[in-house]
Scaffold this motif. Structure first.
Motif, PDB file in Angstrom:
ATOM      1  N   MET A   1       2.164  -8.620 -18.180  1.00 44.16           N
ATOM      2  CA  MET A   1       1.713  -9.067 -16.886  1.00 44.16           C
ATOM      3  C   MET A   1       1.671  -7.871 -15.928  1.00 44.16           C
ATOM      4  SD  MET A   1       3.103 -12.360 -14.801  1.00 44.16           S
ATOM      5  CE  MET A   1       2.162 -13.607 -15.635  1.00 44.16           C
ATOM      6  N   GLU A   2       0.684  -7.818 -15.076  1.00 41.26           N
ATOM      7  CA  GLU A   2       0.522  -6.674 -14.183  1.00 41.26           C
ATOM      8  C   GLU A   2       1.504  -6.727 -13.013  1.00 41.26           C
ATOM      9  OE1 GLU A   2      -2.817  -7.029 -11.042  1.00 41.26           O
ATOM     10  OE2 GLU A   2      -3.553  -8.068 -12.820  1.00 41.26           O
ATOM     11  N   ASP A   3       1.775  -5.569 -12.459  1.00 37.65           N
ATOM     12  CA  ASP A   3       2.675  -5.430 -11.325  1.00 37.65           C
ATOM     13  C   ASP A   3       1.864  -5.586 -10.042  1.00 37.65           C
ATOM     14  OD1 ASP A   3       4.747  -4.915  -9.650  1.00 37.65           O
ATOM     15  OD2 ASP A   3       5.094  -2.867 -10.319  1.00 37.65           O
ATOM     16  N   LYS A   4       1.977  -6.738  -9.396  1.00 34.67           N
ATOM     17  CA  LYS A   4       1.143  -7.050  -8.241  1.00 34.67           C
ATOM     18  C   LYS A   4       1.586  -6.360  -6.962  1.00 34.67           C
ATOM     19  CE  LYS A   4      -0.367 -11.496  -9.966  1.00 34.67           C
ATOM     20  NZ  LYS A   4      -0.450 -12.932  -9.728  1.00 34.67           N
ATOM     21  N   ILE A   5       2.821  -5.929  -6.894  1.00 34.91           N
ATOM     22  CA  ILE A   5       3.281  -5.282  -5.667  1.00 34.91           C
ATOM     23  C   ILE A   5       3.370  -3.760  -5.795  1.00 34.91           C
ATOM     24  CG2 ILE A   5       4.517  -7.338  -4.911  1.00 34.91           C
ATOM     25  CD1 ILE A   5       7.115  -5.902  -5.610  1.00 34.91           C
ATOM     26  N   GLN A   6       2.863  -3.222  -6.877  1.00 32.56           N
ATOM     27  CA  GLN A   6       2.940  -1.778  -7.115  1.00 32.56           C
ATOM     28  C   GLN A   6       2.309  -0.975  -5.978  1.00 32.56           C
ATOM     29  OE1 GLN A   6       4.595  -0.096  -9.415  1.00 32.56           O
ATOM     30  NE2 GLN A   6       3.914   1.813  -8.491  1.00 32.56           N
ATOM     31  N   THR A   7       1.174  -1.420  -5.456  1.00 33.20           N
ATOM     32  CA  THR A   7       0.491  -0.661  -4.401  1.00 33.20           C
ATOM     33  C   THR A   7       1.262  -0.688  -3.090  1.00 33.20           C
ATOM     34  OG1 THR A   7      -0.841  -2.602  -3.839  1.00 33.20           O
ATOM     35  CG2 THR A   7      -1.801  -1.026  -5.385  1.00 33.20           C
ATOM     36  N   PHE A   8       2.119  -1.684  -2.904  1.00 35.57           N
ATOM     37  CA  PHE A   8       2.899  -1.789  -1.669  1.00 35.57           C
ATOM     38  C   PHE A   8       4.262  -1.133  -1.783  1.00 35.57           C
ATOM     39  CE2 PHE A   8       0.341  -5.718  -2.053  1.00 35.57           C
ATOM     40  CZ  PHE A   8      -0.566  -5.447  -1.037  1.00 35.57           C
ATOM     41  N   ARG A   9       4.682  -0.861  -3.003  1.00 39.45           N
ATOM     42  CA  ARG A   9       6.044  -0.387  -3.247  1.00 39.45           C
ATOM     43  C   ARG A   9       6.310   0.979  -2.609  1.00 39.45           C
ATOM     44  NH1 ARG A   9       7.154  -1.648  -8.819  1.00 39.45           N
ATOM     45  NH2 ARG A   9       8.081  -3.535  -8.018  1.00 39.45           N
ATOM     46  N   GLN A  10       5.504   1.981  -2.888  1.00 39.90           N
ATOM     47  CA  GLN A  10       5.771   3.327  -2.390  1.00 39.90           C
ATOM     48  C   GLN A  10       5.756   3.416  -0.866  1.00 39.90           C
ATOM     49  OE1 GLN A  10       3.221   6.360  -3.938  1.00 39.90           O
ATOM     50  NE2 GLN A  10       4.184   7.977  -2.756  1.00 39.90           N
ATOM     51  N   PRO A  11       4.758   2.845  -0.169  1.00 35.33           N
ATOM     52  CA  PRO A  11       4.796   2.940   1.296  1.00 35.33           C
ATOM     53  C   PRO A  11       5.997   2.227   1.916  1.00 35.33           C
ATOM     54  CG  PRO A  11       2.627   2.249   0.552  1.00 35.33           C
ATOM     55  CD  PRO A  11       3.512   2.254  -0.641  1.00 35.33           C
ATOM     56  N   LEU A  12       6.396   1.096   1.339  1.00 38.74           N
ATOM     57  CA  LEU A  12       7.532   0.368   1.888  1.00 38.74           C
ATOM     58  C   LEU A  12       8.841   1.106   1.634  1.00 38.74           C
ATOM     59  CD1 LEU A  12       8.204  -2.131   3.487  1.00 38.74           C
ATOM     60  CD2 LEU A  12       8.452  -3.377   1.359  1.00 38.74           C
ATOM     61  N   VAL A  13       8.967   1.718   0.475  1.00 38.26           N
ATOM     62  CA  VAL A  13      10.165   2.514   0.189  1.00 38.26           C
ATOM     63  C   VAL A  13      10.234   3.709   1.133  1.00 38.26           C
ATOM     64  CG1 VAL A  13      11.253   4.029  -1.522  1.00 38.26           C
ATOM     65  CG2 VAL A  13      10.430   1.786  -2.203  1.00 38.26           C
ATOM     66  N   THR A  14       9.116   4.376   1.349  1.00 43.22           N
ATOM     67  CA  THR A  14       9.080   5.537   2.245  1.00 43.22           C
ATOM     68  C   THR A  14       9.435   5.137   3.672  1.00 43.22           C
ATOM     69  OG1 THR A  14       7.399   6.570   0.860  1.00 43.22           O
ATOM     70  CG2 THR A  14       7.638   7.412   3.094  1.00 43.22           C
ATOM     71  N   ALA A  15       8.797   4.090   4.169  1.00 42.35           N
ATOM     72  CA  ALA A  15       9.061   3.648   5.542  1.00 42.35           C
ATOM     73  C   ALA A  15      10.511   3.201   5.712  1.00 42.35           C
ATOM     74  CB  ALA A  15       8.116   2.508   5.909  1.00 42.35           C
ATOM     75  N   THR A  16      11.020   2.463   4.748  1.00 41.85           N
ATOM     76  CA  THR A  16      12.402   1.989   4.828  1.00 41.85           C
ATOM     77  C   THR A  16      13.379   3.155   4.806  1.00 41.85           C
ATOM     78  OG1 THR A  16      11.746  -0.047   3.713  1.00 41.85           O
ATOM     79  CG2 THR A  16      14.085   0.435   3.780  1.00 41.85           C
ATOM     80  N   GLY A  17      13.136   4.123   3.949  1.00 43.82           N
ATOM     81  CA  GLY A  17      14.022   5.288   3.884  1.00 43.82           C
ATOM     82  C   GLY A  17      14.022   6.090   5.163  1.00 43.82           C
ATOM     83  N   ILE A  18      12.872   6.293   5.747  1.00 46.41           N
ATOM     84  CA  ILE A  18      12.788   7.061   6.998  1.00 46.41           C
ATOM     85  C   ILE A  18      13.491   6.314   8.126  1.00 46.41           C
ATOM     86  CG2 ILE A  18      11.168   7.849   8.779  1.00 46.41           C
ATOM     87  CD1 ILE A  18       9.255   8.563   6.461  1.00 46.41           C
ATOM     88  N   ILE A  19      13.235   5.016   8.237  1.00 44.51           N
ATOM     89  CA  ILE A  19      13.856   4.237   9.310  1.00 44.51           C
ATOM     90  C   ILE A  19      15.363   4.151   9.106  1.00 44.51           C
ATOM     91  CG2 ILE A  19      13.964   1.943  10.343  1.00 44.51           C
ATOM     92  CD1 ILE A  19      10.910   1.788   9.783  1.00 44.51           C
ATOM     93  N   LEU A  20      15.809   3.987   7.876  1.00 43.43           N
ATOM     94  CA  LEU A  20      17.253   3.996   7.601  1.00 43.43           C
ATOM     95  C   LEU A  20      17.878   5.320   8.021  1.00 43.43           C
ATOM     96  CD1 LEU A  20      17.891   2.223   4.187  1.00 43.43           C
ATOM     97  CD2 LEU A  20      19.041   1.786   6.340  1.00 43.43           C
ATOM     98  N   GLY A  21      17.179   6.415   7.764  1.00 43.46           N
ATOM     99  CA  GLY A  21      17.685   7.720   8.181  1.00 43.46           C
ATOM    100  C   GLY A  21      17.856   7.810   9.685  1.00 43.46           C
ATOM    101  N   PHE A  22      16.876   7.342  10.431  1.00 40.83           N
ATOM    102  CA  PHE A  22      16.974   7.358  11.890  1.00 40.83           C
ATOM    103  C   PHE A  22      18.107   6.461  12.388  1.00 40.83           C
ATOM    104  CE2 PHE A  22      12.401   8.736  11.920  1.00 40.83           C
ATOM    105  CZ  PHE A  22      12.641   9.968  12.522  1.00 40.83           C
TER     106      PHE A  22
END
Length: 106
Positions: A1-22
């Motif tokens: 079965m295909e990964d339907k959230i793959q395209t959203f995964r990297q931007p959300l991880v990046t945004a979450t990591g940056i905001i957590l850092g702040f």
């Protein structure tokens, strides 16, 4: 079965990591500084930062999870996105309360 959230995964991880850092940077300086806020407002700011940080860590766990329910991927991602928005909003509210308290004390 295909990964339907793959395209959203990297931007959300990046945004979450940056905001957590702040947020964690703010929290580390806020704990060390003298606050002009009342005890009640200081607890509110602390609770907001804690709740926001917790939400964002849960978001990271959900978005990096590989065994999510693929049949219900859209609902899973929507819930993760809502948690992200809540975490950012509540943490931002805590920062604003602190900023307003410091501004009014001067």
């Amino acid at each position: 079965m295909e990964d339907k959230i793959q395209t959203f995964r990297q931007p959300l991880v990046t945004a979450t990591g940056i905001i957590l850092g702040f947020i964690l940077n703010f929290a580390s300086t806020w704990v060390k500084s003298d606050s002009h806020l009342s005890d009640f407002l200081a607890y509110v700011v602390g609770a907001c930062i804690l709740f926001g940080t917790t939400c964002l860590i849960v978001v990271l766990g959900r978005v990096l999870r590989m065994d999510y329910p693929r049949a219900n991927a859209e609902a899973y991602y929507k819930r993760t996105l809502k948690l992200f928005i809540w975490g950012v909003s509540v943490a931002f509210a805590g920062v604003l309360i602190d900023m307003f308290g410091n501004f009014m004390a001067v």
